[in-house]
Enzyme design. Structure first.
Site, PDB file in Angstrom:
ATOM      1  N   ASN A 198       0.852  -1.260  -0.047  1.00  0.00           N
ATOM      2  CA  ASN A 198      -0.029  -0.170   0.100  1.00  0.00           C
ATOM      3  C   ASN A 198       0.831   1.284  -0.121  1.00  0.00           C
ATOM      4  O   ASN A 198       1.478   1.284   1.103  1.00  0.00           O
ATOM      5  CB  ASN A 198      -1.048  -0.041   1.180  1.00  0.00           C
ATOM      6  CG  ASN A 198      -1.795   1.216   1.485  1.00  0.00           C
ATOM      7  OD1 ASN A 198      -1.797   2.167   0.434  1.00  0.00           O
ATOM      8  ND2 ASN A 198      -2.378   1.390   2.563  1.00  0.00           N
ATOM      9  N   TRP A 199       1.043   1.977  -1.321  1.00  0.00           N
ATOM     10  CA  TRP A 199       2.084   2.960  -1.220  1.00  0.00           C
ATOM     11  C   TRP A 199       1.472   4.335  -0.590  1.00  0.00           C
ATOM     12  O   TRP A 199       1.989   5.298  -0.446  1.00  0.00           O
ATOM     13  CB  TRP A 199       2.243   3.244  -2.791  1.00  0.00           C
ATOM     14  CG  TRP A 199       2.739   2.123  -3.606  1.00  0.00           C
ATOM     15  CD1 TRP A 199       3.153   0.979  -2.923  1.00  0.00           C
ATOM     16  CD2 TRP A 199       3.522   2.007  -4.657  1.00  0.00           C
ATOM     17  NE1 TRP A 199       3.904   0.035  -4.005  1.00  0.00           N
ATOM     18  CE2 TRP A 199       4.159   0.798  -4.961  1.00  0.00           C
ATOM     19  CE3 TRP A 199       3.523   3.032  -5.856  1.00  0.00           C
ATOM     20  CZ2 TRP A 199       4.568   0.676  -6.305  1.00  0.00           C
ATOM     21  CZ3 TRP A 199       3.918   2.701  -7.069  1.00  0.00           C
ATOM     22  CH2 TRP A 199       4.388   1.681  -7.327  1.00  0.00           C
ATOM     23  N   LYS A 200       0.270   4.038  -0.146  1.00  0.00           N
ATOM     24  CA  LYS A 200      -0.554   5.376   0.581  1.00  0.00           C
ATOM     25  C   LYS A 200      -0.432   6.575  -0.403  1.00  0.00           C
ATOM     26  O   LYS A 200      -0.349   6.563  -1.603  1.00  0.00           O
ATOM     27  CB  LYS A 200       0.239   5.685   1.915  1.00  0.00           C
ATOM     28  CG  LYS A 200      -0.240   4.343   2.546  1.00  0.00           C
ATOM     29  CD  LYS A 200       0.354   4.550   4.016  1.00  0.00           C
ATOM     30  CE  LYS A 200       0.033   3.065   4.771  1.00  0.00           C
ATOM     31  NZ  LYS A 200       0.131   2.900   6.352  1.00  0.00           N
ATOM     32  N   HIS A 238      -8.974   1.049   5.320  1.00  0.00           N
ATOM     33  CA  HIS A 238      -7.917   1.241   6.009  1.00  0.00           C
ATOM     34  C   HIS A 238      -7.883   1.991   7.193  1.00  0.00           C
ATOM     35  O   HIS A 238      -8.656   2.832   7.325  1.00  0.00           O
ATOM     36  CB  HIS A 238      -6.916   1.651   5.052  1.00  0.00           C
ATOM     37  CG  HIS A 238      -5.370   1.740   5.456  1.00  0.00           C
ATOM     38  ND1 HIS A 238      -5.007   2.922   6.342  1.00  0.00           N
ATOM     39  CD2 HIS A 238      -4.525   0.857   5.214  1.00  0.00           C
ATOM     40  CE1 HIS A 238      -3.540   2.463   6.823  1.00  0.00           C
ATOM     41  NE2 HIS A 238      -3.423   1.117   6.099  1.00  0.00           N
ATOM     42  N   GLU A 260      -6.444   4.545   8.110  1.00  0.00           N
ATOM     43  CA  GLU A 260      -6.261   6.094   7.904  1.00  0.00           C
ATOM     44  C   GLU A 260      -7.651   6.504   7.458  1.00  0.00           C
ATOM     45  O   GLU A 260      -7.929   7.637   7.510  1.00  0.00           O
ATOM     46  CB  GLU A 260      -5.103   6.160   6.947  1.00  0.00           C
ATOM     47  CG  GLU A 260      -3.773   5.785   7.796  1.00  0.00           C
ATOM     48  CD  GLU A 260      -2.560   5.135   7.112  1.00  0.00           C
ATOM     49  OE1 GLU A 260      -2.675   5.290   5.696  1.00  0.00           O
ATOM     50  OE2 GLU A 260      -1.663   4.695   7.461  1.00  0.00           O
ATOM     51  N   GLU A 265      -4.727  -5.092  10.691  1.00  0.00           N
ATOM     52  CA  GLU A 265      -3.759  -4.166  11.076  1.00  0.00           C
ATOM     53  C   GLU A 265      -3.937  -3.484  12.325  1.00  0.00           C
ATOM     54  O   GLU A 265      -4.751  -2.434  12.428  1.00  0.00           O
ATOM     55  CB  GLU A 265      -3.915  -2.968   9.904  1.00  0.00           C
ATOM     56  CG  GLU A 265      -3.649  -3.697   8.414  1.00  0.00           C
ATOM     57  CD  GLU A 265      -3.015  -2.679   7.490  1.00  0.00           C
ATOM     58  OE1 GLU A 265      -2.173  -3.031   6.778  1.00  0.00           O
ATOM     59  OE2 GLU A 265      -3.529  -1.338   7.413  1.00  0.00           O
ATOM     60  N   GLY A 317       3.036   2.230  10.941  1.00  0.00           N
ATOM     61  CA  GLY A 317       4.130   3.101  10.636  1.00  0.00           C
ATOM     62  C   GLY A 317       4.750   3.504  11.911  1.00  0.00           C
ATOM     63  O   GLY A 317       5.591   4.555  12.032  1.00  0.00           O
ATOM     64  N   SER A 331       4.100  -2.261  10.292  1.00  0.00           N
ATOM     65  CA  SER A 331       5.681  -2.325  10.288  1.00  0.00           C
ATOM     66  C   SER A 331       6.422  -3.651  10.025  1.00  0.00           C
ATOM     67  O   SER A 331       7.108  -4.154  10.723  1.00  0.00           O
ATOM     68  CB  SER A 331       5.915  -1.890  11.821  1.00  0.00           C
ATOM     69  OG  SER A 331       5.585  -0.556  12.147  1.00  0.00           O
ATOM     70  N   GLY A 362       5.227   1.274   4.563  1.00  0.00           N
ATOM     71  CA  GLY A 362       6.511   1.912   4.486  1.00  0.00           C
ATOM     72  C   GLY A 362       7.453   1.081   3.531  1.00  0.00           C
ATOM     73  O   GLY A 362       8.424   1.535   2.701  1.00  0.00           O
TER      74      GLY A 362
HETATM   75  O1  LIG Z   1      -1.358  -0.352   4.744  1.00  0.00           O
HETATM   76  C1  LIG Z   1      -0.185  -0.859   5.274  1.00  0.00           C
HETATM   77  C2  LIG Z   1      -0.258  -0.450   6.359  1.00  0.00           C
HETATM   78  O2  LIG Z   1      -1.036   0.706   7.148  1.00  0.00           O
HETATM   79  C3  LIG Z   1       1.095  -0.868   7.270  1.00  0.00           C
HETATM   80  O3  LIG Z   1       2.152   0.182   7.101  1.00  0.00           O
HETATM   81  P1  LIG Z   1       3.614  -0.010   7.570  1.00  0.00           P
HETATM   82  O4  LIG Z   1       3.985  -0.974   7.082  1.00  0.00           O
HETATM   83  O5  LIG Z   1       3.901   1.330   7.026  1.00  0.00           O
HETATM   84  O6  LIG Z   1       3.489   0.039   8.992  1.00  0.00           O
END
Ligand SMILES: O=C[C@H](O)COP(=O)(O)O
Length: 249
Positions: free
Chosen positions: A9-11, A94, A96, A166, A172, A212, A234
Site C-alpha cells: 500500500n503505497w498510500k 484502511h 487511515e 492491522e 508506521g 511495520s 513503508g
Molecule cells: O497498509 C499498510 C499498513 O498501514 C502498514 O503500514 P506500515 O507497514 O508502514 O506500518
C-alpha cells in the site's frame, strides 16, 4: 485452498516518475515464493501501473473508492472507473480512512457491496487501537469491525474478500505485533468467520497482517499458521525491501 498474498500500500506517496522507477525495480527482482503480489499506488498512477504490469504477475489495486456508481461526488472515484483502467482489486477500510475520513462499518459495508457488484476483489482492513488492546477489548473491536461490514454477505461472496488485520498501534510506528499476537488475532478472526459461516469459508479466506512488516521480521510473522501474508506500507516503497518480504514465504 487459500492463497498467500503480499500487498504493498503505497498510500499518498509516489508521483508518476517514482511509480515507473519503483515498478521497474520490482520487475528486476525474481519472485521465489508462491505469494500473489499486489501493489496499490495512488489513483493518479493506477493506469500507468496497470499498463506497465499487465503482462506480469503483479496485480494493481486501488486504495479506496466511492460506494456510488456515479454522480455529484466531487473528488471521488467509482468502481466502474477503476475497472475502466484495468483495476479489479480495492483496499477498503484502511485505518487511515477510518481515522482521517470518518469511515465506519455502515459506509464500508456499502463500499464492499459496490466493489462486489462490480466483480472486484476487496482487501478489507481493520484493527484495534492501542487503547482497545490496553482495555482488553481488542477481540471485541475486531469482531465488530468484521461483522458489521461483512456479515451481511452470503458465503459465496467470501471468495472475493481478503482480510487485513492491522493493529493501529503498529502502523508506521516501527512497533510490530509479535508473531504470537498476530497469530492469536488471526486465529480468532478465522474462528469468528467459521462460527458465522462455516469452517470451509473460514479456511479459504486469506488473512493478511499489516503494521511495520519489514524484511527483518516478515519470515517469522508469515510462519504463523493463520497469517497468510502482509499488507505492507513503508517497506513497499523500496523494491528490494518489498520483494524481500514477498520472498520471505
Ligand atoms: O497498509 C499498510 C499498513 O498501514 C502498514 O503500514 P506500515 O507497514 O508502514 O506500518
Amino acid at each position: 485452498m487459500r492463497k498467500n498474498i503480499v500487498a504493498g500500500n503505497w498510500k499518498m506517496n509516489t508521483d508518476l516518475a517514482d511509480t515507473q522507477e519503483l515498478i521497474g525495480g520490482l520487475k528486476k527482482i525474481a519472485k521465489t515464493s508462491d505469494a500473489e503480489v499486489i501493489i496499490a499506488p495512488p489513483f493518479t498512477n493506477l493506469y500507468t501501473a496497470f499498463e506497465t504490469l499487465k503482462d506480469s504477475d503483479i496485480e494493481v489495486a486501488a486504495q479506496n473508492m466511492h460506494q456510488s456508481s456515479s454522480g455529484a461526488f466531487t473528488g471521488e472515484i467509482s468502481a466502474s472507473m477503476l475497472k475502466g483502467v484495468g483495476i479489479k482489486t480495492v483496499i477498503l477500510g484502511h485505518s487511515e480512512r477510518r481515522a482521517y475520513f470518518g469511515e465506519k462499518e455502515d459506509l464500508l459495508a456499502e463500499k464492499v457491496n459496490a466493489a462486489l457488484e462490480n466483480e472486484m476483489k476487496v482487501i478489507y482492513c481493520f484493527g484495534e487501537e492501542l487503547k482497545d488492546r490496553n482495555f482488553g477489548e481488542h477481540f471485541e473491536v475486531v469482531n465488530k469491525q468484521i461483522s458489521q461490514a461483512l456479515f451481511h454477505l452470503d458465503a459465496d461472496a467470501w471468495k472475493h474478500i481478503v482480510l487485513a488485520y492491522e493493529p493501529v498501534w503498529a502502523i508506521g510506528t516501527g512497533e510490530t505485533a509479535s508473531p504470537e499476537q498476530a497469530q492469536e488475532m488471526h486465529a480468532f478472526i478465522r474462528k469468528t468467520i467459521a462460527d458465522e459461516y462455516s469452517q470451509e469459508v473460514a479456511d479459504n479466506v486469506t488473512i493478511l497482517y499489516g503494521g511495520s512488516v519489514k524484511p527483518a521480521n516478515a519470515k517469522e510473522i508469515f510462519s504463523k499458521a493463520d497469517v497468510d501474508g502482509g499488507l505492507i506500507g513503508g517497506a513497499s516503497l523500496k523494491a528490494e525491501d518489498f520483494m524481500a518480504i514477498v520472498n520471505a514465504f
